[in-house]
Design an enzyme around this catalytic site. Structure first.
Site, PDB file in Angstrom:
ATOM      1  N   LEU A 225       0.837  -1.206   0.000  1.00 57.62           N
ATOM      2  CA  LEU A 225       0.000   0.000   0.000  1.00 57.62           C
ATOM      3  C   LEU A 225       0.870   1.254   0.000  1.00 57.62           C
ATOM      4  O   LEU A 225       2.084   1.168   0.213  1.00 57.62           O
ATOM      5  CB  LEU A 225      -0.896  -0.044   1.246  1.00 57.62           C
ATOM      6  N   PRO A 226       0.267   2.429  -0.210  1.00 61.72           N
ATOM      7  CA  PRO A 226       1.114   3.629  -0.296  1.00 61.72           C
ATOM      8  C   PRO A 226       1.913   3.927   0.982  1.00 61.72           C
ATOM      9  O   PRO A 226       3.124   4.106   0.934  1.00 61.72           O
ATOM     10  CB  PRO A 226       0.118   4.745  -0.609  1.00 61.72           C
TER      11      PRO A 226
ATOM     12  N   THR B  40       6.255   0.598   2.161  1.00 64.96           N
ATOM     13  CA  THR B  40       7.267   1.429   2.825  1.00 64.96           C
ATOM     14  C   THR B  40       6.497   2.385   3.732  1.00 64.96           C
ATOM     15  O   THR B  40       5.826   3.299   3.239  1.00 64.96           O
ATOM     16  CB  THR B  40       8.081   2.246   1.805  1.00 64.96           C
TER      17      THR B  40
ATOM     18  N   LYS C 286      15.156   0.014   4.849  1.00 58.53           N
ATOM     19  CA  LYS C 286      14.569   0.568   3.623  1.00 58.53           C
ATOM     20  C   LYS C 286      14.656   2.095   3.602  1.00 58.53           C
ATOM     21  O   LYS C 286      15.020   2.704   2.587  1.00 58.53           O
ATOM     22  CB  LYS C 286      13.109   0.102   3.525  1.00 58.53           C
TER      23      LYS C 286
HETATM   24  P1  NAD Z   1       0.665   2.819  -5.872  1.00 52.61           P
HETATM   25  O1  NAD Z   1       0.113   4.089  -5.336  1.00 52.61           O
HETATM   26  O2  NAD Z   1       0.874   2.662  -7.329  1.00 52.61           O
HETATM   27  O3  NAD Z   1      -0.237   1.583  -5.369  1.00 52.61           O
HETATM   28  C1  NAD Z   1      -0.899   1.506  -4.161  1.00 52.61           C
HETATM   29  C2  NAD Z   1      -2.155   0.685  -4.362  1.00 52.61           C
HETATM   30  O4  NAD Z   1      -2.795   0.551  -3.088  1.00 52.61           O
HETATM   31  C3  NAD Z   1      -3.168   1.333  -5.286  1.00 52.61           C
HETATM   32  O5  NAD Z   1      -3.578   0.400  -6.266  1.00 52.61           O
HETATM   33  C4  NAD Z   1      -4.313   1.738  -4.372  1.00 52.61           C
HETATM   34  O6  NAD Z   1      -5.577   1.703  -5.001  1.00 52.61           O
HETATM   35  C5  NAD Z   1      -4.196   0.680  -3.303  1.00 52.61           C
HETATM   36  N1  NAD Z   1      -4.826   1.085  -2.043  1.00 52.61           N
HETATM   37  C6  NAD Z   1      -4.704   2.252  -1.371  1.00 52.61           C
HETATM   38  N2  NAD Z   1      -5.444   2.225  -0.254  1.00 52.61           N
HETATM   39  C7  NAD Z   1      -6.042   1.027  -0.215  1.00 52.61           C
HETATM   40  C8  NAD Z   1      -6.939   0.401   0.682  1.00 52.61           C
HETATM   41  N3  NAD Z   1      -7.359   1.024   1.773  1.00 52.61           N
HETATM   42  N4  NAD Z   1      -7.380  -0.845   0.388  1.00 52.61           N
HETATM   43  C9  NAD Z   1      -6.950  -1.497  -0.718  1.00 52.61           C
HETATM   44  N5  NAD Z   1      -6.104  -0.950  -1.614  1.00 52.61           N
HETATM   45  C10 NAD Z   1      -5.654   0.285  -1.361  1.00 52.61           C
HETATM   46  O7  NAD Z   1       2.041   2.608  -5.077  1.00 52.61           O
HETATM   47  P2  NAD Z   1       3.284   1.691  -5.526  1.00 52.61           P
HETATM   48  O8  NAD Z   1       4.185   2.482  -6.402  1.00 52.61           O
HETATM   49  O9  NAD Z   1       2.796   0.364  -5.967  1.00 52.61           O
HETATM   50  O10 NAD Z   1       4.030   1.565  -4.127  1.00 52.61           O
HETATM   51  C11 NAD Z   1       3.515   0.734  -3.092  1.00 52.61           C
HETATM   52  C12 NAD Z   1       4.519   0.756  -1.950  1.00 52.61           C
HETATM   53  O11 NAD Z   1       5.782   0.268  -2.422  1.00 52.61           O
HETATM   54  C13 NAD Z   1       4.767   2.162  -1.387  1.00 52.61           C
HETATM   55  O12 NAD Z   1       4.907   2.077  -0.014  1.00 52.61           O
HETATM   56  C14 NAD Z   1       6.082   2.558  -2.046  1.00 52.61           C
HETATM   57  O13 NAD Z   1       6.813   3.488  -1.262  1.00 52.61           O
HETATM   58  C15 NAD Z   1       6.794   1.227  -2.149  1.00 52.61           C
HETATM   59  N6  NAD Z   1       7.779   1.140  -3.241  1.00 52.61           N
HETATM   60  C16 NAD Z   1       7.477   1.618  -4.473  1.00 52.61           C
HETATM   61  C17 NAD Z   1       8.445   1.530  -5.490  1.00 52.61           C
HETATM   62  C18 NAD Z   1       8.161   2.055  -6.864  1.00 52.61           C
HETATM   63  O14 NAD Z   1       9.109   2.152  -7.668  1.00 52.61           O
HETATM   64  N7  NAD Z   1       6.913   2.379  -7.213  1.00 52.61           N
HETATM   65  C19 NAD Z   1       9.684   0.958  -5.221  1.00 52.61           C
HETATM   66  C20 NAD Z   1       9.932   0.435  -3.952  1.00 52.61           C
HETATM   67  C21 NAD Z   1       8.964   0.532  -2.952  1.00 52.61           C
END
Ligand code: NAD
Length: 362
Positions: free
Chosen positions: A98-99, A137, A212
């Site tokens: 999740l975010p 994260t 991280k």
């Molecule tokens: P994103 O915003 O693309 O995805 C998050 C997903 O969570 C979305 O599909 C959203 O609809 C869903 N969501 C939010 N609230 C929700 C809820 N209450 N119930 C169900 N679903 C819910 O984010 P991301 O880029 O996939 O990143 C996710 C995590 O991974 C973050 O913590 C980010 O810091 C970490 N991360 C991301 C990357 C990257 O390159 N994107 C790399 C390493 C770590």
């Protein structure tokens, strides 16, 4: 009408509190965003395509995304549910991606529809067979608090944030940085191995997140300074391709210059590969807003545990402040991203290498 019928066909049935006999064989994945979608796809391909003893159950706040996932698997050992509660009642392993902290707290606590209330609906024996893996994260204290709550009902939980970006998630080459007791770590490893190629046990609950945020502070500083160097070099008359080649074969080389170079066409993209987000107007990749903070006031209001809503740079500098650790470069880079999102909010959902665009247009 047709869409509603399709929805019913793909949705998991039996969500009225009935627990399937094979619950332990099922895995639920909550959060199908940029990272989660790719991770869940690998999990499904490697665990559920030739195997009929379990199912991958997906869930996202954007139901249409969960539905698309199931459609793409043709519904073979895959279905979607609408709430984390249904996910827990259907699956013995729950992975969340999740975010940030408020979203994790909402999904776990979430009044009657969250993971924790659902665990209480199960028999103690069934609940204790549950393994929770949170790959978000988020703040170290969020993970420690959840681990304490779940520990009281003897449910295993690990924090397992990832490094490797969307490309790593797609290729199944992520690094998982895991925090939690040895026995929970051992239970999580087989699942993590299906989505990554390195799994590192960093210590007790919260340690994966501690590692991280330190790593991402380095990343945030490097991406900003690579953008500065690429801009300066061009203003000094250098061809960006030449400059990228020099940096990438010299001591300045890093992931931000080589894999995520912020200048379009500066690095050669091997055939068949998408290349850095700069090739696609910074679409995809790691959203700039995730580098700074993900504040959702509603979650903060409804969850007593939601104290900190900062993301990577803010998580690091916030911890530095609490622990009295000087982080002058981390703080400066955090300010650069904050200024960028303030003056160019349209970059919030673009990859954070778009910091180059912001600097270029200053
Ligand atoms: P994103 O915003 O693309 O995805 C998050 C997903 O969570 C979305 O599909 C959203 O609809 C869903 N969501 C939010 N609230 C929700 C809820 N209450 N119930 C169900 N679903 C819910 O984010 P991301 O880029 O996939 O990143 C996710 C995590 O991974 C973050 O913590 C980010 O810091 C970490 N991360 C991301 C990357 C990257 O390159 N994107 C790399 C390493 C770590």
């Amino acid at each position: 009408m047709r869409a509603t019928m399709r929805l019913h066909a793909l949705a998991r049935r039996a969500t009225s509190g009935t627990v399937p006999a094979n619950r332990s064989n099922n895995v639920a994945f909550i959060g199908l965003g940029r990272m989660g979608y790719e991770m869940a796809t690998n999990l499904w391909k490697k665990k559920f395509t030739d195997n009929n003893s379990g199912e991958l159950i997906v869930c996202d706040a954007r139901q249409e995304v969960a539905m698309r996932f199931v459609e793409e698997t043709s519904g073979k050992n895959a279905s979607f549910v609408k709430t984390p509660r249904e996910a827990v009642l259907s699956a013995g392993t729950i992975i969340t991606m999740l975010p940030s902290s408020p979203h994790v707290l909402s999904v776990y606590e979430g009044f009657s529809e969250g993971i924790i209330p659902a665990l209480k609906e199960l028999s103690a024996e069934e609940a204790q067979k549950t393994l929770c893996i949170d790959s978000t994260t988020c703040h170290v204290s969020t993970s420690q608090e959840l681990s304490q709550i779940l520990g009281e009902v003897q449910v295993n939980i690990v924090d397992a944030p990832v490094s490797g970006g969307v490309s790593g998630a797609k290729a199944g080459t992520l690094s998982f940085l895991v925090g939690g007791p040895e026995n929970s770590f051992a239970l999580a490893v087989p699942f993590l191995n299906l989505m990554g190629k390195r799994v590192i046990h960093c210590g007790p609950s919260g340690s994966g997140l501690a590692a991280k945020i330190c790593n991402n502070m380095v990343l945030g500083v490097q991406q900003a300074v690579v953008a500065e160097a690429m801009l300066l070099g061009q203003r000094l008359g250098l061809d960006p391709k030449v400059l990228a080649r020099v940096i990438n074969s010299s001591t300045g080389r890093c992931w931000a210059s080589e894999v995520n170079n912020p200048v379009k066409d500066a690095v050669e993209v091997p055939e068949g590969q998408a290349g850095p987000p700069a090739q696609r107007k910074y679409e995809g990749g790691f959203a700039a807003s995730l580098m700074l903070k993900a504040c959702d006031r509603l979650f903060v209001l409804v969850s007593p545990l939601a104290k900190v809503t900062f993301k990577d740079m803010g998580l690091a500098t916030g911890s530095g402040k609490i622990l009295n650790v000087p982080l002058p470069l981390g703080k400066k880079a955090e300010e650069v991203y904050a200024e960028m999102l303030k003056t160019k909010p349209e970059l919030a959902n673009r990859d954070f290498s778009s910091v180059y665009k912001y600097l270029e247009e200053l």
